[in-house]
Design an enzyme around this catalytic site. Structure first.
Site, short mmCIF file in Angstrom:
data_model
loop_
_atom_site.label_atom_id
_atom_site.label_comp_id
_atom_site.label_asym_id
_atom_site.label_seq_id
_atom_site.Cartn_x
_atom_site.Cartn_y
_atom_site.Cartn_z
N GLY A 8 0.84 -1.21 0.00
CA GLY A 8 0.00 0.00 0.00
C GLY A 8 0.87 1.25 0.00
N GLY A 11 -0.05 5.30 -1.29
CA GLY A 11 -1.01 6.20 -0.67
C GLY A 11 -0.36 7.38 0.03
N GLN A 12 -1.18 8.07 0.84
CA GLN A 12 -0.71 9.30 1.48
C GLN A 12 0.51 9.04 2.37
OE1 GLN A 12 -3.10 11.02 4.56
NE2 GLN A 12 -1.98 12.93 4.53
N LEU A 13 0.42 8.05 3.23
CA LEU A 13 1.54 7.74 4.13
C LEU A 13 2.68 7.05 3.40
CD1 LEU A 13 2.84 7.37 6.95
CD2 LEU A 13 1.41 5.33 7.23
N ASP A 34 1.92 -1.95 -4.39
CA ASP A 34 0.57 -1.41 -4.31
C ASP A 34 -0.26 -2.16 -5.34
OD1 ASP A 34 -0.49 1.55 -3.06
OD2 ASP A 34 -1.79 0.62 -4.58
N ASN A 52 -1.65 -7.13 -4.89
CA ASN A 52 -2.91 -7.03 -4.15
C ASN A 52 -2.72 -7.85 -2.87
OD1 ASN A 52 -5.44 -7.23 -3.06
ND2 ASN A 52 -6.47 -7.61 -5.00
N TYR A 142 -14.33 1.26 9.97
CA TYR A 142 -12.86 1.47 9.99
C TYR A 142 -12.33 1.33 11.42
CZ TYR A 142 -8.53 4.28 9.50
OH TYR A 142 -7.23 4.76 9.51
N LYS A 146 -9.84 -1.47 12.98
CA LYS A 146 -8.54 -1.14 13.60
C LYS A 146 -8.46 -1.71 15.02
CE LYS A 146 -6.44 1.23 10.32
NZ LYS A 146 -5.27 0.66 9.62
P1 NAD Z 1 -4.31 5.70 1.44
O1 NAD Z 1 -5.72 5.34 1.17
O2 NAD Z 1 -3.80 7.04 1.00
O3 NAD Z 1 -3.34 4.60 0.81
C1 NAD Z 1 -3.62 3.23 0.86
C2 NAD Z 1 -2.89 2.56 -0.29
O4 NAD Z 1 -3.21 1.17 -0.23
C3 NAD Z 1 -3.33 3.09 -1.66
O5 NAD Z 1 -2.19 3.41 -2.44
C4 NAD Z 1 -4.09 1.90 -2.27
O6 NAD Z 1 -3.92 1.80 -3.68
C5 NAD Z 1 -3.44 0.73 -1.55
N1 NAD Z 1 -4.31 -0.44 -1.52
C6 NAD Z 1 -5.65 -0.48 -1.35
N2 NAD Z 1 -6.09 -1.73 -1.42
C7 NAD Z 1 -5.00 -2.51 -1.63
C8 NAD Z 1 -4.81 -3.89 -1.79
N3 NAD Z 1 -5.84 -4.76 -1.79
N4 NAD Z 1 -3.55 -4.37 -1.96
C9 NAD Z 1 -2.50 -3.50 -2.00
N5 NAD Z 1 -2.62 -2.18 -1.88
C10 NAD Z 1 -3.86 -1.69 -1.68
O7 NAD Z 1 -4.09 5.51 3.00
P2 NAD Z 1 -3.01 6.25 3.91
O8 NAD Z 1 -3.61 7.52 4.36
O9 NAD Z 1 -1.68 6.25 3.25
O10 NAD Z 1 -3.00 5.27 5.16
C11 NAD Z 1 -2.07 4.21 5.27
C12 NAD Z 1 -2.34 3.44 6.53
O11 NAD Z 1 -2.22 4.33 7.65
C13 NAD Z 1 -3.75 2.85 6.63
O12 NAD Z 1 -3.69 1.61 7.28
C14 NAD Z 1 -4.50 3.84 7.48
O13 NAD Z 1 -5.56 3.24 8.16
C15 NAD Z 1 -3.42 4.29 8.42
N6 NAD Z 1 -3.71 5.62 8.98
C16 NAD Z 1 -3.65 6.72 8.17
C17 NAD Z 1 -3.97 7.96 8.69
C18 NAD Z 1 -3.95 9.20 7.85
O14 NAD Z 1 -4.31 10.28 8.33
N7 NAD Z 1 -3.53 9.11 6.58
C19 NAD Z 1 -4.33 8.09 10.06
C20 NAD Z 1 -4.40 6.93 10.84
C21 NAD Z 1 -4.06 5.70 10.29
C1 AKB Z 2 -9.22 9.00 8.73
O1 AKB Z 2 -9.65 10.17 8.85
O2 AKB Z 2 -9.93 8.04 8.46
C2 AKB Z 2 -7.76 8.77 9.01
C3 AKB Z 2 -7.53 8.35 10.42
C4 AKB Z 2 -7.48 9.36 11.49
O3 AKB Z 2 -7.41 7.18 10.68
N1 AKB Z 2 -7.04 9.97 8.68
#
Ligand code: NAD
Ligand code: AKB
Length: 319
Positions: A8, A11-13, A34, A52, A142, A146
């Site tokens: 993954g 994505g953002q992180l 990804d 995947n 969600y 978690k």
């Molecule tokens: P995101 O949605 O930006 O990125 C997720 C990535 O996972 C995407 O690139 C997507 O293409 C990929 N993905 C989706 N389904 C998939 C699959 N079946 N196989 C492989 N890849 C797949 O999410 P994010 O914001 O980068 O978050 C990353 C993690 O951090 C998540 O577990 C999220 O719950 C956790 N998190 C994020 C935040 C936040 O504010 N961004 C806060 C708390 C927790």
């Molecule tokens: C969301 O808003 O769903 C995420 C998180 C805090 O887990 N940024």
């Protein structure tokens, strides 16, 4: 040599964490993956594989072929998207994690990172300086996934010795990647509107306080947790970590000091209810005591840095 698989990564992180891992351990040590082939172009500096996470056989083959020693499993459906597709969110968030945990057990993966979220807390949780062990009754799919995931991580550690580590991230705010599908996304989007001199319509009310963190702090916390000696990790569900806490009005006022003509309006939607169910601020004493966590960014410092760097990074033209 360590071989780190990020699942993954697009994505953002993942966009920022994967780069930080490559900077720290070397590009040859990191494989970004990804299920979206379209994110490949983000990873010219390291290997990229389409994967995947739900395809267990493909993941096992990749782990064997590349002799993976660590996994960062980031793929998930976030809070707002999860409410639109609850079953799909449960399937990915639980199925993906269980698959990674099983594969890690079978292939003796040395360390796994899996992110949890402030979404594990719910409307009956005390909202201010929410403690590590505060009561949890998440109301989003969600948050439920978690919270269950945290307990699965602890289970695999206790039962099979799988060294899985986790952080309960607050809303993450960075300038190098867009947020998608979350309730805290407004705090990323607002900067893009501000630097483009566009009006911003916020989907949360002006006084909605939420815990947030600058991406650089989140990436540092993650690597610090993963580098800590196993004996220092006393919590095997997931650690509270805190960066800052602000409302839409507060971040708007802070941005307006740099962009005086910037305008905001408020049009709360279904995400308001999700935000209202979460803490306003987080107590992260356990992370500080166990592995020395400390955030570097507050709202003022983060805002100044993003407003300087974001237009350059995205090559936004001055209007
Ligand atoms: P995101 O949605 O930006 O990125 C997720 C990535 O996972 C995407 O690139 C997507 O293409 C990929 N993905 C989706 N389904 C998939 C699959 N079946 N196989 C492989 N890849 C797949 O999410 P994010 O914001 O980068 O978050 C990353 C993690 O951090 C998540 O577990 C999220 O719950 C956790 N998190 C994020 C935040 C936040 O504010 N961004 C806060 C708390 C927790
Ligand atoms: C969301 O808003 O769903 C995420 C998180 C805090 O887990 N940024």
């Amino acid at each position: 040599m360590e071989k780190i698989l990020v699942i993954g990564a697009g994505g953002q992180l993942g966009t920022e964490l994967t780069k930080a891992l490559a900077n720290k351990y070397g590009s040859d040590a990191v494989i970004a993956s990804d299920f979206q082939e379209s994110v490949r172009s983000k990873f010219e500096y390291c290997s990229f594989r389409t994967l995947n996470v739900m395809d267990r056989e493909a993941a096992a083959t990749l782990i064997k072929e590349e002799q993976i020693t660590q996994i960062y499993h980031l793929a998930a459906i976030l809070s707002a998207s999860g409410e639109k597709n609850p079953i799909q969110a449960w399937d990915l968030n639980m199925g993906g994690l269980l698959s990674v945990l099983e594969l890690s057990k079978e292939h003796n993966i040395k360390k796994i990172f899996w992110p949890s979220s402030i979404a594990v807390f719910g409307p009956d949780t005390p909202k201010v300086n929410t403690t590590q062990d505060a009561f949890k009754n998440p109301t989003t799919v969600y948050g439920i996934s978690k919270l269950a995931g945290e307990h699965w991580c602890e289970y695999y550690f206790n039962k099979y010795g799988v060294d899985v580590r986790s952080l309960r991230y607050p809303g993450l705010i960075g300038y190098k990647s867009m947020a998608g599908g979350g309730t805290t996304d407004y705090a990323v989007d607002i900067f893009h509107k501000a630097v483009n001199q566009e009006n911003f319509s916020c989907f949360l009310q002006e006084d909605t306080y939420l815990p947030m963190m600058y991406m650089e702090d989140a990436v540092n916390a993650t690597i610090q947790l993963m580098e800590a000696p196993a004996a220092a990790i006393k919590i095997r569900t997931s650690y509270n970590i805190s960066g800052m806490s602000f409302s839409p009005k507060e971040i708007y006022d802070c941005i307006k000091m740099h962009v005086p003509n910037f305008k905001i309006s408020y049009a709360p939607d279904f995400r308001q209810q999700i935000a209202d169910s979460w803490p306003k601020s987080i107590d992260d004493t356990a992370a500080k005591l166990d592995w020395g966590w400390k955030a570097n960014y507050d709202l003022t410092k983060m805002t100044g840095e993003i407003l300087t760097k974001l237009p350059v990074y995205f090559n936004y033209q001055k209007k």
